[in-house]
Design a protein around this motif. Structure first.
Motif, short mmCIF file in Angstrom:
data_model
loop_
_atom_site.label_atom_id
_atom_site.label_comp_id
_atom_site.label_asym_id
_atom_site.label_seq_id
_atom_site.Cartn_x
_atom_site.Cartn_y
_atom_site.Cartn_z
N LYS A 32 36.61 66.87 15.78
CA LYS A 32 35.50 67.83 15.82
C LYS A 32 34.84 67.93 14.45
N GLY A 33 33.52 68.02 14.45
CA GLY A 33 32.80 68.19 13.20
C GLY A 33 32.62 66.93 12.38
N LEU A 34 32.93 65.78 12.96
CA LEU A 34 32.77 64.51 12.25
C LEU A 34 31.60 63.73 12.83
N TRP A 35 30.93 62.97 11.97
CA TRP A 35 29.80 62.13 12.38
C TRP A 35 30.30 60.78 12.83
N GLN A 36 29.65 60.22 13.84
CA GLN A 36 30.05 58.94 14.40
C GLN A 36 28.83 58.20 14.96
N LEU A 37 29.02 56.92 15.22
CA LEU A 37 28.04 56.15 15.98
C LEU A 37 28.15 56.56 17.44
N PRO A 38 27.12 56.33 18.24
CA PRO A 38 27.30 56.48 19.68
C PRO A 38 28.35 55.45 20.12
N GLU A 39 29.43 55.92 20.72
CA GLU A 39 30.51 55.01 21.08
C GLU A 39 31.43 55.66 22.10
N GLY A 40 32.26 54.82 22.71
CA GLY A 40 33.23 55.34 23.66
C GLY A 40 34.20 54.28 24.11
N LYS A 41 35.19 54.72 24.84
CA LYS A 41 36.25 53.84 25.31
C LYS A 41 35.78 52.98 26.48
N ILE A 42 36.31 51.77 26.48
CA ILE A 42 36.12 50.89 27.63
C ILE A 42 37.14 51.33 28.68
N GLU A 43 36.68 51.56 29.89
CA GLU A 43 37.59 51.93 30.97
C GLU A 43 38.26 50.69 31.51
N PHE A 44 39.42 50.86 32.12
CA PHE A 44 40.19 49.73 32.65
C PHE A 44 39.33 48.91 33.59
#
Length: 133
Positions: A32-44
């Motif tokens: 929480k409160g951290l900056w990131q690139l748009p990203e996410g986990k690959i689902e199975f």
């Protein structure tokens, strides 16, 4: 417990060449409160490009018009007593549409590479990605 997580991350640039970053909000379980690139986990069973399209649409409301894989990068982080090996597949993304953030993110910024490198509150691995661009 050690875990391996595969993420897809998008490098989205505006007309001035600035990179889109998202601020993780209170609804996130971690970072929480951290900056990131748009990203996410690959689902199975999901293909990386499909995951990239899905995650960017979910997080920003933006439609990807094209994407090109740039490089993989990995980092290790510890969260709630568990160790995670994070493998990010970094994509350059062309897009259309206006940003409409999901409930997991509080804000967004378009920033130059130098500005990102100077930031304090970034997710682990972000600065390593930016250095490789």
């Amino acid at each position: 417990m050690n875990n391996i997580v595969v993420l897809v991350s998008g490098i989205l640039k505006n007309d001035q060449g600035q990179i889109l970053l998202l601020l993780r909000g209170e609804n996130n379980k971690t970072n929480k409160g951290l900056w990131q690139l748009p990203e996410g986990k690959i689902e199975f069973g999901e293909q990386p490009e499909a995951a990239l399209r899905r995650e960017i649409k979910e997080e920003t409301g933006i439609e990807i018009t094209s994407s090109k894989i740039l490089f993989p990068i990995s980092s290790v982080m510890e969260v709630n007593g568990g160790k995670y090996h994070i493998l990010r597949l970094i994509y350059e993304v062309s897009f259309e549409g206006n940003i409409c953030l999901d409930d997991d993110h509080e804000s967004y910024k378009w920033l130059d590479v130098a500005e990102i490198q100077e930031m304090d509150k970034t997710i682990i691995g972000l600065k390593e990605v930016i250095e490789k661009l």
